[in-house]
Design a protein around this motif. Structure first.
Motif, PDB file in Angstrom:
ATOM      1  N   ASP A  29       0.821  -1.216   0.000  1.00 12.36           N
ATOM      2  CA  ASP A  29       0.000   0.000   0.000  1.00 12.36           C
ATOM      3  C   ASP A  29       0.856   1.267   0.000  1.00 12.36           C
ATOM      4  O   ASP A  29       1.817   1.361   0.745  1.00 12.36           O
ATOM      5  CB  ASP A  29      -0.897   0.020   1.252  1.00 12.36           C
ATOM      6  CG  ASP A  29      -1.858  -1.162   1.242  1.00 12.36           C
ATOM      7  OD1 ASP A  29      -2.305  -1.544   0.144  1.00 12.36           O
ATOM      8  OD2 ASP A  29      -2.133  -1.703   2.326  1.00 12.36           O
ATOM      9  N   VAL A  30       0.496   2.232  -0.871  1.00 11.14           N
ATOM     10  CA  VAL A  30       1.093   3.573  -0.839  1.00 11.14           C
ATOM     11  C   VAL A  30      -0.086   4.538  -0.863  1.00 11.14           C
ATOM     12  O   VAL A  30      -0.855   4.544  -1.829  1.00 11.14           O
ATOM     13  CB  VAL A  30       2.011   3.831  -2.056  1.00 11.14           C
ATOM     14  CG1 VAL A  30       2.520   5.266  -2.041  1.00 11.14           C
ATOM     15  CG2 VAL A  30       3.184   2.857  -2.067  1.00 11.14           C
ATOM     16  N   ASP A  31      -0.286   5.324   0.217  1.00 12.54           N
ATOM     17  CA  ASP A  31      -1.473   6.198   0.213  1.00 12.54           C
ATOM     18  C   ASP A  31      -1.232   7.445  -0.641  1.00 12.54           C
ATOM     19  O   ASP A  31      -0.108   7.726  -1.053  1.00 12.54           O
ATOM     20  CB  ASP A  31      -1.930   6.524   1.644  1.00 12.54           C
ATOM     21  CG  ASP A  31      -0.944   7.414   2.386  1.00 12.54           C
ATOM     22  OD1 ASP A  31      -0.263   8.228   1.743  1.00 12.54           O
ATOM     23  OD2 ASP A  31      -0.869   7.292   3.625  1.00 12.54           O
ATOM     24  N   ASP A  32      -2.318   8.170  -0.918  1.00 14.54           N
ATOM     25  CA  ASP A  32      -2.243   9.290  -1.869  1.00 14.54           C
ATOM     26  C   ASP A  32      -1.268  10.367  -1.408  1.00 14.54           C
ATOM     27  O   ASP A  32      -0.525  10.936  -2.207  1.00 14.54           O
ATOM     28  CB  ASP A  32      -3.639   9.925  -2.053  1.00 14.54           C
ATOM     29  CG  ASP A  32      -4.563   8.995  -2.820  1.00 14.54           C
ATOM     30  OD1 ASP A  32      -4.057   8.035  -3.442  1.00 14.54           O
ATOM     31  OD2 ASP A  32      -5.794   9.223  -2.786  1.00 14.54           O
ATOM     32  N   LYS A  33      -1.261  10.628  -0.105  1.00 10.71           N
ATOM     33  CA  LYS A  33      -0.381  11.671   0.412  1.00 10.71           C
ATOM     34  C   LYS A  33       1.090  11.283   0.194  1.00 10.71           C
ATOM     35  O   LYS A  33       1.908  12.098  -0.239  1.00 10.71           O
ATOM     36  CB  LYS A  33      -0.673  11.858   1.923  1.00 10.71           C
ATOM     37  CG  LYS A  33      -0.270  13.182   2.450  1.00 10.71           C
ATOM     38  CD  LYS A  33      -0.845  13.400   3.856  1.00 10.71           C
ATOM     39  CE  LYS A  33       0.130  14.257   4.629  1.00 10.71           C
ATOM     40  NZ  LYS A  33       0.514  13.749   5.919  1.00 10.71           N
ATOM     41  N   GLU A  34       1.386  10.036   0.488  1.00 14.22           N
ATOM     42  CA  GLU A  34       2.756   9.547   0.328  1.00 14.22           C
ATOM     43  C   GLU A  34       3.141   9.549  -1.166  1.00 14.22           C
ATOM     44  O   GLU A  34       4.269   9.905  -1.530  1.00 14.22           O
ATOM     45  CB  GLU A  34       2.874   8.127   0.909  1.00 14.22           C
ATOM     46  CG  GLU A  34       4.287   7.587   0.992  1.00 14.22           C
ATOM     47  CD  GLU A  34       5.094   8.150   2.175  1.00 14.22           C
ATOM     48  OE1 GLU A  34       4.656   9.126   2.789  1.00 14.22           O
ATOM     49  OE2 GLU A  34       6.182   7.594   2.449  1.00 14.22           O
ATOM     50  N   ALA A  35       2.190   9.197  -2.014  1.00 11.17           N
ATOM     51  CA  ALA A  35       2.465   9.167  -3.454  1.00 11.17           C
ATOM     52  C   ALA A  35       2.833  10.570  -3.953  1.00 11.17           C
ATOM     53  O   ALA A  35       3.813  10.752  -4.690  1.00 11.17           O
ATOM     54  CB  ALA A  35       1.249   8.630  -4.210  1.00 11.17           C
ATOM     55  N   LEU A  36       2.075  11.571  -3.514  1.00 15.99           N
ATOM     56  CA  LEU A  36       2.384  12.951  -3.923  1.00 15.99           C
ATOM     57  C   LEU A  36       3.731  13.400  -3.353  1.00 15.99           C
ATOM     58  O   LEU A  36       4.500  14.102  -4.023  1.00 15.99           O
ATOM     59  CB  LEU A  36       1.272  13.904  -3.464  1.00 15.99           C
ATOM     60  CG  LEU A  36      -0.054  13.756  -4.213  1.00 15.99           C
ATOM     61  CD1 LEU A  36      -1.177  14.511  -3.503  1.00 15.99           C
ATOM     62  CD2 LEU A  36       0.066  14.236  -5.669  1.00 15.99           C
ATOM     63  N   ALA A  37       4.036  12.949  -2.139  1.00 17.02           N
ATOM     64  CA  ALA A  37       5.319  13.320  -1.514  1.00 17.02           C
ATOM     65  C   ALA A  37       6.492  12.699  -2.282  1.00 17.02           C
ATOM     66  O   ALA A  37       7.565  13.309  -2.383  1.00 17.02           O
ATOM     67  CB  ALA A  37       5.333  12.886  -0.056  1.00 17.02           C
ATOM     68  N   VAL A  38       6.302  11.512  -2.818  1.00 18.64           N
ATOM     69  CA  VAL A  38       7.357  10.878  -3.623  1.00 18.64           C
ATOM     70  C   VAL A  38       7.615  11.711  -4.882  1.00 18.64           C
ATOM     71  O   VAL A  38       8.770  12.013  -5.229  1.00 18.64           O
ATOM     72  CB  VAL A  38       6.959   9.426  -4.000  1.00 18.64           C
ATOM     73  CG1 VAL A  38       7.869   8.877  -5.094  1.00 18.64           C
ATOM     74  CG2 VAL A  38       7.004   8.521  -2.768  1.00 18.64           C
ATOM     75  N   LEU A  39       6.540  12.138  -5.543  1.00 19.27           N
ATOM     76  CA  LEU A  39       6.698  12.947  -6.769  1.00 19.27           C
ATOM     77  C   LEU A  39       7.391  14.269  -6.439  1.00 19.27           C
ATOM     78  O   LEU A  39       8.302  14.717  -7.148  1.00 19.27           O
ATOM     79  CB  LEU A  39       5.327  13.199  -7.417  1.00 19.27           C
ATOM     80  CG  LEU A  39       4.602  11.942  -7.913  1.00 19.27           C
ATOM     81  CD1 LEU A  39       3.163  12.270  -8.322  1.00 19.27           C
ATOM     82  CD2 LEU A  39       5.335  11.316  -9.098  1.00 19.27           C
ATOM     83  N   GLU A  40       6.974  14.882  -5.347  1.00 19.31           N
ATOM     84  CA  GLU A  40       7.562  16.160  -4.923  1.00 19.31           C
ATOM     85  C   GLU A  40       9.062  15.999  -4.641  1.00 19.31           C
ATOM     86  O   GLU A  40       9.889  16.805  -5.099  1.00 19.31           O
ATOM     87  CB  GLU A  40       6.827  16.644  -3.658  1.00 19.31           C
ATOM     88  CG  GLU A  40       7.248  18.003  -3.154  1.00 19.31           C
ATOM     89  CD  GLU A  40       6.759  19.138  -4.049  1.00 19.31           C
ATOM     90  OE1 GLU A  40       5.582  19.127  -4.418  1.00 19.31           O
ATOM     91  OE2 GLU A  40       7.585  20.017  -4.381  1.00 19.31           O
ATOM     92  N   ALA A  41       9.411  14.941  -3.915  1.00 18.28           N
ATOM     93  CA  ALA A  41      10.824  14.725  -3.560  1.00 18.28           C
ATOM     94  C   ALA A  41      11.659  14.514  -4.812  1.00 18.28           C
ATOM     95  O   ALA A  41      12.786  15.012  -4.922  1.00 18.28           O
ATOM     96  CB  ALA A  41      10.945  13.528  -2.619  1.00 18.28           C
ATOM     97  N   ALA A  42      11.106  13.777  -5.759  1.00 14.70           N
ATOM     98  CA  ALA A  42      11.853  13.507  -6.995  1.00 14.70           C
ATOM     99  C   ALA A  42      12.109  14.808  -7.750  1.00 14.70           C
ATOM    100  O   ALA A  42      13.245  15.100  -8.161  1.00 14.70           O
ATOM    101  CB  ALA A  42      11.093  12.506  -7.870  1.00 14.70           C
ATOM    102  N   VAL A  43      11.071  15.613  -7.920  1.00 14.84           N
ATOM    103  CA  VAL A  43      11.219  16.850  -8.704  1.00 14.84           C
ATOM    104  C   VAL A  43      12.142  17.838  -7.981  1.00 14.84           C
ATOM    105  O   VAL A  43      12.999  18.472  -8.610  1.00 14.84           O
ATOM    106  CB  VAL A  43       9.832  17.458  -9.014  1.00 14.84           C
ATOM    107  CG1 VAL A  43       9.962  18.843  -9.628  1.00 14.84           C
ATOM    108  CG2 VAL A  43       9.072  16.539  -9.961  1.00 14.84           C
ATOM    109  N   GLU A  44      11.990  17.919  -6.677  1.00 14.97           N
ATOM    110  CA  GLU A  44      12.903  18.795  -5.917  1.00 14.97           C
ATOM    111  C   GLU A  44      14.360  18.370  -6.070  1.00 14.97           C
ATOM    112  O   GLU A  44      15.272  19.183  -5.953  1.00 14.97           O
ATOM    113  CB  GLU A  44      12.544  18.752  -4.420  1.00 14.97           C
ATOM    114  CG  GLU A  44      11.470  19.734  -4.044  1.00 14.97           C
ATOM    115  CD  GLU A  44      11.088  19.570  -2.573  1.00 14.97           C
ATOM    116  OE1 GLU A  44      11.706  18.752  -1.871  1.00 14.97           O
ATOM    117  OE2 GLU A  44      10.147  20.260  -2.153  1.00 14.97           O
ATOM    118  N   SER A  45      14.564  17.082  -6.339  1.00 21.68           N
ATOM    119  CA  SER A  45      15.930  16.563  -6.482  1.00 21.68           C
ATOM    120  C   SER A  45      16.419  16.623  -7.924  1.00 21.68           C
ATOM    121  O   SER A  45      17.478  16.079  -8.236  1.00 21.68           O
ATOM    122  CB  SER A  45      15.997  15.116  -5.994  1.00 21.68           C
ATOM    123  OG  SER A  45      15.432  14.990  -4.726  1.00 21.68           O
ATOM    124  N   GLY A  46      15.630  17.204  -8.821  1.00 21.30           N
ATOM    125  CA  GLY A  46      16.100  17.403 -10.190  1.00 21.30           C
ATOM    126  C   GLY A  46      15.533  16.445 -11.223  1.00 21.30           C
ATOM    127  O   GLY A  46      15.898  16.502 -12.390  1.00 21.30           O
TER     128      GLY A  46
END
Ligand SMILES: NC(=O)c1ccc[n+]([C@@H]2O[C@H](COP(=O)([O-])OP(=O)(O)OC[C@H]3O[C@@H](n4cnc5c(N)ncnc54)[C@H](OP(=O)(O)O)[C@@H]3O)[C@@H](O)[C@H]2O)c1
Length: 327
Positions: A29-46
């Protein structure tokens, strides 16, 4: 982060992208909040390249990406999706009318008029040799439903057949220190033809991180439980097709080769990044921490010849015979 041109598309992708199967389903399971946080972390990292598919969570991965990108300022993110695995896997389903319907659903899910890149999602092998399929893909480009198309393949032979098609922008293939066969023919052929290579399953489903033991238990709704022997889809997609127990042993040896300042997962990613012909590597991440650590591999130093030779030796001794006759 460094960017490279995605083959014939002419567009650019960060050398480390993000795989988003995890944000759909099949990995516990990956909840919606965590999923958005993964995308955010990736983009912030370039990271500027996401890989998704219409079938990941039956659209959930595409919809999460749309929710993340909606109204977001900042760098352009190139989104590669896939089509074809929501129906029976028979060549007769790979026709223009179905393609249009599948594209239109992905356009709605992603909230865009034109999809950046659509990949055939590991279709039946005869599809790669069918002229009408590629004529239909050209039609989708002419209709501006999609900007570019590519393929995601299981085998090196399928990759070589696809690379010979003039409209194919990119080939997505499994490539990692436990899956080296594409280095011999596929990467040189892609480089010569100007076709991008998207390296998937770069951590052998996490095995190359060295964190699992023979006693590790994965959730019931995780393909590392239910597809370990290819029960649901191609066995090569789970742990790269390496038998779990011997894979854990090989991963311990792999971890011993980790240079200072790297983690074993970053060693695997760095190994892929520096193979000639690779455009982008797309590790999947289940947490923001993983996304950040994976992106950081792009800035790590090149691996030494001694480390490369030791990885080759490990592959030859422990892995090659398990995988090379199948994929
Ligand atoms: N047929 C196709 O076209 C196809 C098939 C497979 C994958 N793909 C694409 O390729 C992407 C990548 O492949 P994949 O996700 O299957 O496999 P992968 O990237 O090799 O492995 C992902 C797993 O590795 C672990 N991991 C990730 N980052 C880590 C880190 N920094 N440290 C330690 N562990 C880490 C996580 O496992 P835990 O969950 O245990 O933490 C994660 O779920 C997918 O997301 C998808 O976009 C496409």
């Amino acid at each position: 982060m460094d960017e490279r041109v995605i083959g014939r598309s002419g567009q650019r992708a960060s050398v480390v992208g993000l795989g988003t199967w995890q944000l759909g389903a099949d990995w516990g399971d990956v909840d919606d909040k965590e999923a958005l946080a993964v995308l955010e972390a990736a983009v912030e990292s370039g990271v500027t390249f996401f890989d998704t598919a219409d079938v990941y969570g039956d659209g959930r991965s595409e919809q999460t990406i749309a929710a993340f990108l909606r109204g977001r300022p900042g760098p352009d993110i190139f989104v590669a999706t896939k089509m074809g695995r929501r129906v029976d896997q028979i060549p007769e389903n790979y026709v223009l009318d179905n393609f249009r319907a599948w594209n239109d659903r992905s356009r709605r899910n992603l909230g865009v008029d034109r999809l950046d890149l659509v990949q055939l999602h590991c279709p039946p092998t005869p599809v790669y040799s069918t002229d009408e399929v590629f004529d239909a893909l050209d039609t989708l480009v002419a209709e501006e439903r999609i900007a570019h198309y590519g393929v995601s393949v299981e085998t090196c032979e399928e990759a070589l057949t696809a690379i010979a098609r003039p409209g194919v922008a990119s080939v997505q293939i499994i490539l990692n220190p436990f899956r080296m066969k594409p280095l011999r023919e596929v990467l040189p052929a892609a480089e010569k033809a100007g076709v991008g290579i998207i390296a998937r399953v770069p951590l052998a489903s996490g095995l190359l991180s060295g964190k699992y033991t023979k006693d590790t238990v994965f959730p019931a709704n995780d393909h590392r439980t239910y597809n370990r022997h290819g029960e649901a889809f191609d066995q090569g997609e789970t742990f790269s097709g390496v038998d779990y127990e011997s894979g854990v042993e090989a991963a311990v040896e792999f971890a011993d080769l980790t240079p200072e300042g790297f983690t074993p997962a970053q060693l695997a990613l760095r190994w892929i990044i520096q193979q000639p012909g690779v455009t982008t590597v797309i590790p999947g991440a289940r947490s923001p921490e993983q996304a950040r650590a994976n992106a950081a591999a792009a800035a790590l130093p090149e691996l030494s010849d001694a480390t490369l030779a030791a990885i080759d030796d490990l592959y030859d001794r422990r892995i090659k015979d398990q995988v090379e006759n199948r994929w």
